[in-house]
Design an enzyme around this catalytic site. Structure first.
Site, PDB file in Angstrom:
ATOM      1  N   VAL A   1     -12.303  -6.546  -1.617  1.00 26.79           N
ATOM      2  CA  VAL A   1     -11.941  -5.132  -1.705  1.00 26.79           C
ATOM      3  C   VAL A   1     -11.545  -4.672  -0.313  1.00 26.79           C
ATOM      4  O   VAL A   1     -12.297  -4.834   0.643  1.00 26.79           O
ATOM      5  CB  VAL A   1     -13.110  -4.275  -2.239  1.00 26.79           C
ATOM      6  CG1 VAL A   1     -12.728  -2.797  -2.217  1.00 26.79           C
ATOM      7  CG2 VAL A   1     -13.485  -4.701  -3.653  1.00 26.79           C
TER       8      VAL A   1
ATOM      9  N   ASP B   1      -9.307  -1.576   2.155  1.00 24.91           N
ATOM     10  CA  ASP B   1      -9.567  -0.195   2.552  1.00 24.91           C
ATOM     11  C   ASP B   1      -9.064   0.821   1.541  1.00 24.91           C
ATOM     12  O   ASP B   1      -9.389   2.000   1.644  1.00 24.91           O
ATOM     13  CB  ASP B   1      -8.941   0.079   3.921  1.00 24.91           C
ATOM     14  CG  ASP B   1      -7.419   0.031   3.891  1.00 24.91           C
ATOM     15  OD1 ASP B   1      -6.867  -0.757   3.087  1.00 24.91           O
ATOM     16  OD2 ASP B   1      -6.777   0.753   4.662  1.00 24.91           O
TER      17      ASP B   1
ATOM     18  N   THR C   1       0.826  -1.203   0.000  1.00 29.78           N
ATOM     19  CA  THR C   1       0.000   0.000   0.000  1.00 29.78           C
ATOM     20  C   THR C   1       0.861   1.255   0.000  1.00 29.78           C
ATOM     21  O   THR C   1       1.818   1.371   0.764  1.00 29.78           O
ATOM     22  CB  THR C   1      -0.923   0.024   1.230  1.00 29.78           C
ATOM     23  OG1 THR C   1      -1.736  -1.141   1.215  1.00 29.78           O
ATOM     24  CG2 THR C   1      -1.810   1.276   1.219  1.00 29.78           C
TER      25      THR C   1
ATOM     26  N   ASP D   1      -3.397  -3.698   7.806  1.00 26.30           N
ATOM     27  CA  ASP D   1      -4.451  -4.699   7.665  1.00 26.30           C
ATOM     28  C   ASP D   1      -5.766  -4.011   7.335  1.00 26.30           C
ATOM     29  O   ASP D   1      -6.564  -3.675   8.215  1.00 26.30           O
ATOM     30  CB  ASP D   1      -4.566  -5.512   8.956  1.00 26.30           C
ATOM     31  CG  ASP D   1      -5.464  -6.729   8.801  1.00 26.30           C
ATOM     32  OD1 ASP D   1      -6.258  -6.762   7.846  1.00 26.30           O
ATOM     33  OD2 ASP D   1      -5.375  -7.640   9.637  1.00 26.30           O
ATOM     34  N   GLY D   2      -5.995  -3.814   6.040  1.00 26.35           N
ATOM     35  CA  GLY D   2      -7.150  -3.045   5.602  1.00 26.35           C
ATOM     36  C   GLY D   2      -8.479  -3.634   5.986  1.00 26.35           C
ATOM     37  O   GLY D   2      -9.454  -2.906   6.212  1.00 26.35           O
TER      38      GLY D   2
ATOM     39  N   THR E   1      -1.976   2.552   6.186  1.00 25.82           N
ATOM     40  CA  THR E   1      -1.524   1.314   5.574  1.00 25.82           C
ATOM     41  C   THR E   1      -1.589   0.210   6.623  1.00 25.82           C
ATOM     42  O   THR E   1      -1.580   0.491   7.813  1.00 25.82           O
ATOM     43  CB  THR E   1      -0.087   1.453   5.029  1.00 25.82           C
ATOM     44  OG1 THR E   1       0.290   0.241   4.367  1.00 25.82           O
ATOM     45  CG2 THR E   1       0.904   1.735   6.146  1.00 25.82           C
TER      46      THR E   1
END
Length: 257
Positions: A151, A153, A122, A175-176, A173
């Protein structure tokens, strides 16, 4: 409040440009999947393209040889293969009671994050122009070995990035799948709006997540409209870079948990 986003977009390399085209040339906020790809190509971006690399193919082959482990599935059988999977709930779990705080903490606390510095990419950025306008953007390939269709974050306004000319900006950035549930960048900007310094606003947003998900990995940077900046992280050591017209070169800042 001008926002453009794409999600689960394949065959087009430049996600940021595609998102900007959504913002500039549609009345929508987000396009997803193959139709997002078709839109981007119709607006002049190169494609369809094969975005696989020798490195990514090698990683995928080794993952398959390891019985598709690690993966992001839970409560399925079999748990240690490539499927096909069947719905399964452990008999010891009473899902009628999982809304209690204690049960939620027991469930979430046992989950180990699949995200670390070696398997995510990210990039989040905030830019100020000479007039004081602020733009933010986030680009990512997504979580390694994600379930197709996932999908994260990256395209979610307020999660991976957020900006307000009157206040400042934030980028995130990590663990979305966890972080997007808290809209951390929206939280950071709103905290700064209420007078909180960037360092405290960033720390507060990360702490809110860590209290609920003690195994998560993530970080945010915060910068107010005057250019004062800071970062906060959890689960890893985080670095962000800053460049201004007054600086001869980019400066890298290291933040420890």
């Amino acid at each position: 409040m001008e926002v453009g986003a794409v999600g689960a977009m394949r065959f087009v390399k430049d996600g940021i440009r595609a998102a900007k085209l959504v913002m500039q040339h549609t009345q929508h906020t987000m396009l997803v999947g193959d139709q997002a790809s078709a839109f981007a190509i119709s607006m002049g971006l190169p494609g369809p393209s094969n975005l696989s690399s020798p490195e990514s193919m090698d990683k995928w082959i080794k993952w398959k040889e390891n019985h598709c482990q690690p993966n992001f599935r839970k409560n399925v059988l079999p748990s240690d293969s490539c499927g096909p999977y069947q719905y399964h709930i452990k008999d010891s779990i009473d899902y009628d009671k999982t809304c209690s705080v204690n049960n939620l903490m027991q469930t979430y606390g046992s989950v180990t994050s699949h995200v670390d510095r070696h398997n995510h990419d990210t990039i989040s950025m905030a830019v100020f122009d000479r007039m004081g306008h602020i733009a933010v953007g986030t680009s990512t390939n997504g979580a390694c070995f994600k379930i197709p269709g996932r999908v994260g974050d990256g395209p979610i306004a307020g999660s991976s990035a957020y900006a307000d000319n009157e206040v400042g900006a934030c980028g995130a950035t990590g663990d979305g799948d966890i972080m997007m549930r808290f809209l951390p960048c929206y939280q950071v900007v709103e905290s700064m709006r209420l007078g909180m310094e960037p360092r405290l606003a960033a720390k507060d947003a990360i702490s809110r997540i860590a209290r609920k998900f003690p195994d998560f990995v993530g970080a945010v940077f915060a910068v107010n409209k005057n250019g004062k900046h800071a970062g906060a992280c959890y689960g890893w050591t985080f670095q962000y870079s800053v460049k201004s017209p007054q600086m001869k070169d980019v400066q890298v800042f290291t933040i420890v948990p």
